[in-house]
Every structure is written in C-alpha cells, then in structure tokens.
Scaffold this active site. Structure first.
Site, PDB file in Angstrom:
ATOM      1  N   GLY A 203      18.609  37.580  17.411  1.00 56.16           N
ATOM      2  CA  GLY A 203      18.623  38.981  16.565  1.00 56.16           C
ATOM      3  C   GLY A 203      18.253  38.674  15.092  1.00 56.16           C
ATOM      4  O   GLY A 203      17.734  37.654  14.684  1.00 56.16           O
TER       5      GLY A 203
ATOM      6  N   LEU B  11      15.600  40.300  24.354  1.00 58.81           N
ATOM      7  CA  LEU B  11      15.317  39.715  22.962  1.00 58.81           C
ATOM      8  C   LEU B  11      15.837  38.230  22.911  1.00 58.81           C
ATOM      9  O   LEU B  11      16.903  38.092  22.834  1.00 58.81           O
ATOM     10  CB  LEU B  11      15.779  40.670  21.783  1.00 58.81           C
ATOM     11  CG  LEU B  11      15.563  40.370  20.551  1.00 58.81           C
ATOM     12  CD1 LEU B  11      14.115  40.168  20.268  1.00 58.81           C
ATOM     13  CD2 LEU B  11      16.509  40.962  19.583  1.00 58.81           C
ATOM     14  N   ASP B  12      15.040  37.391  22.353  1.00 62.19           N
ATOM     15  CA  ASP B  12      15.509  36.053  22.073  1.00 62.19           C
ATOM     16  C   ASP B  12      16.081  35.301  23.266  1.00 62.19           C
ATOM     17  O   ASP B  12      16.960  34.344  23.123  1.00 62.19           O
ATOM     18  CB  ASP B  12      16.409  36.110  21.045  1.00 62.19           C
ATOM     19  CG  ASP B  12      15.663  36.648  19.650  1.00 62.19           C
ATOM     20  OD1 ASP B  12      14.547  36.726  19.415  1.00 62.19           O
ATOM     21  OD2 ASP B  12      16.379  37.166  18.653  1.00 62.19           O
ATOM     22  N   GLU B  13      15.981  35.761  24.546  1.00 64.47           N
ATOM     23  CA  GLU B  13      16.512  35.182  25.487  1.00 64.47           C
ATOM     24  C   GLU B  13      15.764  34.408  26.623  1.00 64.47           C
ATOM     25  O   GLU B  13      16.043  33.822  27.632  1.00 64.47           O
ATOM     26  CB  GLU B  13      17.219  36.322  26.489  1.00 64.47           C
ATOM     27  CG  GLU B  13      18.343  37.082  25.805  1.00 64.47           C
ATOM     28  CD  GLU B  13      19.761  36.094  25.537  1.00 64.47           C
ATOM     29  OE1 GLU B  13      19.831  34.891  26.261  1.00 64.47           O
ATOM     30  OE2 GLU B  13      20.600  36.501  24.887  1.00 64.47           O
TER      31      GLU B  13
END
Lengths: 294, 294, 294, 294
Positions: free
Chosen positions: C208, C234-236
């Site tokens: 994040g 997100l960001d995964e």
C-alpha cells in the site's frame, strides 16, 4: 568478580541521550577531558537538529578507570543534569553476562559459542538453557553449563519460573537463539534484563509462525532474518539488525530454511556483538546502532 | 559568486588531521562551541591511540556563517597550532565546481549529470570535456556546457594544454568518467586540483588495459570497479570506493563489460558525492572515508 | 513490421509448461532437432519430480526461422498434445512492444529509456503515457512519443479509457514505472496484456501507500523494491524480482526514498528485461524466472 | 561400501563436454530416455554456438540404477563417440570421500565439519590431517579421525610422503582448509585427485603471502576470498567461487583477517559442495559452475 578483558582495560563507554541542545557535544567532550580521559571513538546522532533527540556514544581511555568511576559518574551527573540527558557509563573491560535460550536448532547457538571462543563477543556465557537436550554435549564441549528446562504443555509458567530462577541476578541480557517458545509478558517484566530474539524473516514481512513456508507461498525472491529486542508484542520489538539472501523458484520451503539458517546466525551474531559493546540505543520502537561495520 | 545550496546555509565542515594527542576532540568541540557553532555531525578516527594519526570531520551550524568565517578560522589556527594539526574549513552551502572528462562511453557521465539534476551531488558542473562528440547533445540537454578536445595521436600535450586552459581557475576538482586517455604527470602537477578516476576492475586486480577481457581469461566469479584519486602511477592512487557484481562462466567479456557498467556508475557516483561533501581525507596512499552509508 | 533484432535472427524461444512426466525433456529436444533447430540454451524446472508441474525454456537457432514457424508450431502441437502441456513459441528477433506509464518521478522511466538505448532491453517503446507533463521533454529526446493523460479526480474511468485507446493493439505489455494511480480491475481485463509494476518496498512488507515512511517508523535496517505482475489485488501479484539496500537510523523517510530510488530502477529494469526475453513463467501467484544472472 | 545417501538413491549425474555440435542436447536426452531415466535437472552451456565447447550436466532418476550402470555407460559411450565428447557418469547416492588438510586456523575446518553434520555436504570425511594438534579434539568430537603430520623445516618431502600414504586410495578429493604449507608439484602429480584450496584474497589481487596485510596497505574497500583448484602455479588454478565483504579505514590488518574469516568459510563451503555435487567442470584454467544458487 568476572574476568576482565585486558585489551579493553581502562576503557569506558559513555552513552548519552535526551533532547538535543547546542553545546551538548562540547560539554561531554570537555567533561571527559577534565576527567583525564582520552577519546578513542565518538559517534553521535541527532534525529532533528531543531529540537530533536540526541544520542552519543563515546569510548575513552582513562588510566586507573575502575577506581575513578564514582568520581567520573558524579561529574557526568552534575554536567548532564543541566541538559536533561539520560546516561550510562560502563567499564568496557567488564564483559556482560549473557544467557542463551535454545531449542533443537543448533545453528544460532553454535555460532554464538564459536564466536565467543574466538574472542569476538565481549561477553561471558554463564549458561545455556534449552527445552530440548540435543545440544547439551556440544554446549558443554565449549566449557559452558547447560540446563534442560522442558516445556510442558500449554502452561508455560512453570518452565518460565524455572528459567527465571536460573538467570536471576546471574545475567545482564538473554538471547533467544531460535528458542521456539513464546515469552510471556510476565516473564519480560520480571526478568528485568534485555531479551534479544532472532526471527526467521525480514520483518515486518511474515510476522509469526512458519515464515519460510509463507515466503515460499508468496513467491518472494529474497529471504531474510531479523534480530530485535523482545517486547510484549510478538515480533514487533525494536529491530537491531536484518539481512537477506537471494532465493529462487527452485527452492522449496525446506531449502529456504536451510539457506536462511546462514542469514540467521550472522544477523543474530552481529546484533549480540553490538548489544554487548553498547552500540545499540533503544529509542521508542526504533534503535540507534553505532555499528563498527561499513 | 556561485549559487548557494540553501538547505546547507550556515553549515560549515571542519576537517582536522595530524598526530593524535589526548584532548584533541575536546579542544575542537570547545572551539566550535565558543564560536557559537552547534555540532550537527561528528566523525573521528585515530589509526593508533598510542601515537598514531588523528582524523576528524565536524559539521556544525553557525548563524551568519559567511561573515564569521575569518574569525572562526583565526581561532582554529590559534587552537590547533598547539596540536600541530592540519585543517580545512569549508562552507557547506558553497558547492564545489566539478569538471567531467569523458570519452565515448556515456554511462558514468550521464549518471553523474542525472544525480546532479536530482540534487544528490552538491556540486556545480561548469563543463564537460570529451575527446569525442557523441555525448554533446545529451550533455547540453542538461544545460551544461560541452567542449570537444580531440586527442591527437601519441602526443597528448596539445590536448592537455587545451584542457588546462579550460579548467584553469574554473573548477575545484576533475572527474574522469571513463576518460580513455592517460593523464600525464605534468598535467597533474599543473592542474593543482584533485582528479578522481573510475577504473573498471577491482584494484589491485587487473591494473591497466582491458580489465574485463583479462577478468574473463582468469575466470573470476566477481567483477568490480574502483574509484581513486589519480597519481602519477597508473591505477595506483588512493582508493575512495569499490564494489563488485557477481558473474558466471556464461558471460563473455562483452557481457562482463555491459554488466560492469552498472557497478562503475554507482561506485564513481558515491566517490564523487563523498569527495564533494568533504568526507574523504587522503592519508599517504590510503583514504579515510567518513561515509554516510551503513 | 517491426525492426528485427539482427543479433537474434533465426532464434526461437519455446516455453513449455504443464504436468511433469517422464520423457518430456527428451520429447522436446527431439522435436527441436528434427525441425533442424540447434539448442542454444535450455532451462527446465519441475516443482515435484513425482507428479508436479514442469517448466521448460529452450532457445534454439533454426535457419530461415520466420518461414518455418507454422511447420514447427504444428509439430509442437502434435508432440505436446500427448503430454497435455501448454506452450508458446516466439521469434526472439521480434522485439516486444512496451508502453510505459509514469507520473512525476523520472528515475524508473529514464533508466528504462536509457537501457533501451544501450540495446540492453529487447523491446520497442511505442509510447510513454504520463498523468503529468514534467518528463515529456526527456522522453521525446530519446525519440519516443509522449502522451499526457491527466488523472481527473476520483473517477479514473475517463483516463483509463483514454489509455486503453492508446495502447489497444499497439503494445505487448505495459510497465508502470512509478505510475501513482491505482489500475482498475476493468482496465486489467480489457487491456489483455501483462502489466508490470514496481512497488517501493520489499513485499509483502509495507503493502500500500507510503512504504518509506512506514519503513522509517518500523525502524527497518534494509529497504527494498519489488517488481510484480499487476493483478486485481493491490501489491499481491506474482513477484518477478526484488532487491534491497542497507539503511540506518540516520536516514529519514526522505533519505530512504532517495536511496530506494536506485533499488527501484534496478529491480524494475531486470524484471522488464526478463519478461521481454520470455524468461518469466507465471504459475499461480508465483513466477519461475530463468534468469541470466548468477 | 560407503553408506549411501538414501534421498539420492537411483539418481545419476551425467557430465558431458567437448566440441559443440547441433543435436548434442537431443542425443543426450534421448539416450537417457531410452535407458528409462527421467531427467530431474539439466544445465548446459556452450561458449560459442559456432564451433565452441559444449558442457552439459544432467541429473536423472533411474530405478535400480546401481545394477544398470554398466549398460547405461555402454550406451553413453556408443552415443557420444559420434560427437567426440568426454563424459562421466556418477551415482549421486554415493558420497565422495573428502580429506581435509588444516593448520592452526579452525574456521574453515569447523564450518565444513558442521555443514557435513547438518547433511549439507554430500561427502564422507575419512580423515582430517593437520600439521598442528590444536584442532584434534574438536575434529574427533565430530566422530572424524584426526592425524597429526608435522611440517619439518624446509624439506616438505617427508610430510608429503606421510600425507600421501594416508590419503592413497582412501579419498576422492582433498580440501586445504587454510593449510599453510605449499603443496609441491610432485605431491599433486602423485596424489591423482583434485585438491581444492581457499585463498584469503580476491584473486588475482594479493597472490601469495599476507594478503590481509597487503590489502590494508593498498587501502582497499572490500576484502575477499577465493576457492580454486590447486595447480603447480601458486594461487593460479581455476577459480570455483569468490566473495567479498566491505571494510573501511578503521579496520587494521587483524580486523580484516577476523572479518575475512567469515568470507573464507562461506566461499570454501560453497566450492566444496559444488565440487561434491559434480557441479564444477574444469575447462583450461576456468571453471563452468552449474550452481544451485540464484
């Protein structure tokens, strides 16, 4: 009286921290000079020149240090009172007493014992405590007492009481060398000395159990290890040192664990050395580390 | 008068070195305090507590620094004369003037220009000089003057005379950013400012020409780069910074060169930054580097 | 028809993956041989010899490759159908078309443009799109079209529609070079090409916003960067590459950010290169990377 | 008959090298398949696709391997004769027999013994030979025979003869774990097995004696270690592995030595592991290393 480290005879380490003010460095160095000290090493840091916190570590040589400590301490107190600073003065030739708690894994434990034997860790090791017996013979071959304190089910209080009994007044800090039991808040409060842990991940990634398995599942390209002071919040204490190693898709969780063991033992060893040499200052949940490494 | 770096306004850097003596740190810090300076950063090093050489770098804030420099310098001179120390005092807000000499390779040159534009190198760049013209457009797009001074055969003296004419009184130091001409001893003596080079090997391995080809032939598993002050002896000057990158059997000499370019630009950039920030002290053929890196 | 990379003329890359079975490597290599291919490079990996998944990347030289592709593809299909494998065959001399999306930060963007100009990224760059205009001049100085698509408030759909219009059928993959807008799930589904991001932390730490600020607050001793494929979470997404740099207590969040920029540009560049060279195979939320690095 | 490594039961490693030719990879993989082998790992490298040298390492599983070795070897010989290749086939479950020669330093020696005990080095250790006795107790605590063969003055022939007597037919390779005697050319020729050394510098820098002292004098910013096969030319043999550690001006030669010990033990351990796993192929004065590390 513990054996002294002769190479550090008459060397003192003064740690000072508190609110930053103009003239603080000069006041401390003048203080050392008028007490016949010769500054050997000096590190200082201010987190904000305009009203921040100030941290200083000074190592100085002073002939006949042991006898003059009370006098120097009185002068430090008088001088630093004006600045509202906290301070500690230690005789560097007096090694700190370190207890090691371990479980079945031997890599961190043996690395500490071996570095100690090489003279690279300025500590004495009055005891190793383990909830298993597999490392007993190795530990004793280094001439160090080994105590077996088994973990018994879910109630840790008996084991912790036994450990407290062993370490009480006998040690200056405790190292958890892959000790696989969670330390209770009660224990931390009662023991009254710093406790250093090694966590087998790059914190704050993979807090908690099974970090190598979770690293594999997430598909990371680096694994890490983190040494930190233990607080009541699991894996949340102030970080002293971290490092990583490169991995790839071909390594399964067991390979990550085997590979990571080498990172763990190096990271913990550096953290222990720096703590023992008074190079680490806790500040909130962070640390100031005046490392000896480039 | 050069543009000042406003974030460093009223910051001075005092470098002191000479024979180590008890009380030197205290004398310097007291001096700064009585001149209304507030110490922001202090690094010191003694190569032998018992009669060795002492090196100190102090950054301090002093309101209205520019006007008070003469007074402070007089006090430093009076104070340090007793200790037989050499010293320099610089106003950190005045950027050093740096000339870059380059040839066809652009990786070190562009990296320096780009870091400078980001505000990470506290210098001005009055000129880039090259014996080739291929980088002219790139250099000028950064708003920096470019001068073409071709190398002409084996007699370097005409080209060197032209370069001397350009840099004379205009620069405080010179960076050879993969400049592929050997600098004569005459040039070094005449130019009178430090010259920093980047050599594309891990010195002292592979002194001289074609280090990547020789690295391949020797079968090394790491390649490196070295930034050093230029002296009359090729690749023998005091080393400021070095680094390496891992390579393997599958990389030919061209791949080593492509891979090594990234090490070169990083190593040279750090060396230039540290020199520009007065972090490097020459001591015989060695350097003391009070680096800002962990 | 795009310019071909002449050094890779007549080089094909075959990616095969699916359930592991005895004889699969031999079947693939025999197939290449009977199609007059000469194997230049071969990497393979099986995540479990006993019923796991199998991954192979073979680069082979085949005279007159372009004309013979249909015939070779037919043979691959016939051969691999027996094994239930998925496969892709690409002509290595045809560069992939890469769009770059950027915001105000230029470090990742310029590094990609510069490596591309050096011939180190086997791609064409038909366009750079930014929601700011500050990098327009730099981008165009590399001879690459720049399009400004401003972000407008909280409704991203107009901007995304404009970007889709630009990239539609024009690019083979998209790189987010510190593009500071969140990509919608709709966009990802519609665009139909891989999207590669650089996140300025060592994932899964600091998912994040504001990772450097949070890294400072947590007191980590290393900062990192992660390049990954973008998924709806997100960001995964699957991680392609990660790296770290050492930091210390003296660096504030701004210093971490400045220092981290160098990690980011290196990590993203490697990820982009490996993707462009068909070295990355997605497998669930992980990647198999047949890297060219030791 | 030595204890077998059960986890590698029925795993063979085939090394092939010689002039590169089209179809060689396919020929080898077909050969393995028709001998009921299932390829587990395959690495290959050609130093020049057009008439260069070719190197391949294939690990395959074959039920009832031990009994079928003669038959497989006959097929390999028949197949590879056409290609003019050299080859070796080894049963991966049979550990190589490694002798360690040491002097007073224990860091490399103990690291090897400890990694062996952890199951990370696929070797047996029939003996440790030292020209000193200080490590005897430690070695024997690992259950490994220790032999003292003192060095006697300048004539090494008696000591070497004694060592030859001990290792003759008993070991497959020899490791010099900081053995501080120069090995004679006669010894190397007579012993007939590979000898691996660790040199305490980043070769080719600081060939010969006292590398840490010379590193200090030269003022390098990194120190290194190199593991290589021993040849008649001191420190000139084919390099297997190298690594470095950062140092600074504050470290004297003794500190470099203490710091370097950790690089030495890691580098030697990796070299030994890779040699024991048949991952290293000598080629002139270079090595091809099919490493298991990213």
């Amino acid at each position: 009286m513990p054996a002294r480290n002769e190479s550090l005879r008459d060397h003192a380490c003064l740690i000072v921290h508190g609110p930053d003010r103009p003239g603080i460095v000069a006041a401390v160095t003048a203080l050392i000079t008028r007490n016949q000290g010769n500054i050997v090493q000096l590190d200082q840091y201010s987190d904000d020149a305009d009203g921040g916190a100030f941290f200083q570590r000074v190592v100085f040589h002073r002939a006949d240090l042991a006898a003059s400590m009370p006098e120097i301490e009185a002068d430090i107190q008088a001088t630093l009172a004006d600045f509202g600073m906290e301070w500690t003065l230690t005789d560097q030739s007096v090694p700190k007493r370190m207890a090691i708690l371990a479980s079945t894994s031997d890599h961190c434990l043996l690395e500490l014992l071996w570095r100690h034997r090489r003279g690279e860790l300025p500590v004495t090791i009055p005891m190793v405590i383990s909830n298993h017996t597999n490392t007993a013979e190795d530990v004793r071959s280094f001439g160090i007492p080994f105590f077996h304190v088994p973990s018994q089910g879910t109630d840790k209080s008996a084991a912790e009481a036994k450990i407290l009994e062993l370490v009480k007044d006998n040690v200056d800090f405790i190292v958890l060398a892959r000790y696989m039991q969670i330390i209770s808040e009660d224990f931390l409060e009662t023991v009254g000395v710093p406790v250093i842990n090694i966590h087998h991940s790059f914190l704050p990634a993979f807090v908690g159990a099974a970090p190598y398995r979770r690293a594999k599942e997430r598909g990371v390209k680096l694994i890490g290890a983190t040494s930190h002071y233990v607080t009541k919040d699991l894996d949340e204490g102030p970080i002293i040192e971290q490092d990583v190693a490169r991995v790839n898709h071909a390594m399964d969780a067991a390979a990550l664990q085997a590979h990571g063991a080498y990172v763990e033992r190096a990271v913990l060893s550096r953290a222990v050395q720096w703590h023992a040499e008074d190079r680490v200052i806790r500040h909130g949940n962070q640390t100031i580390v005046f490392s000896d490494r480039p």
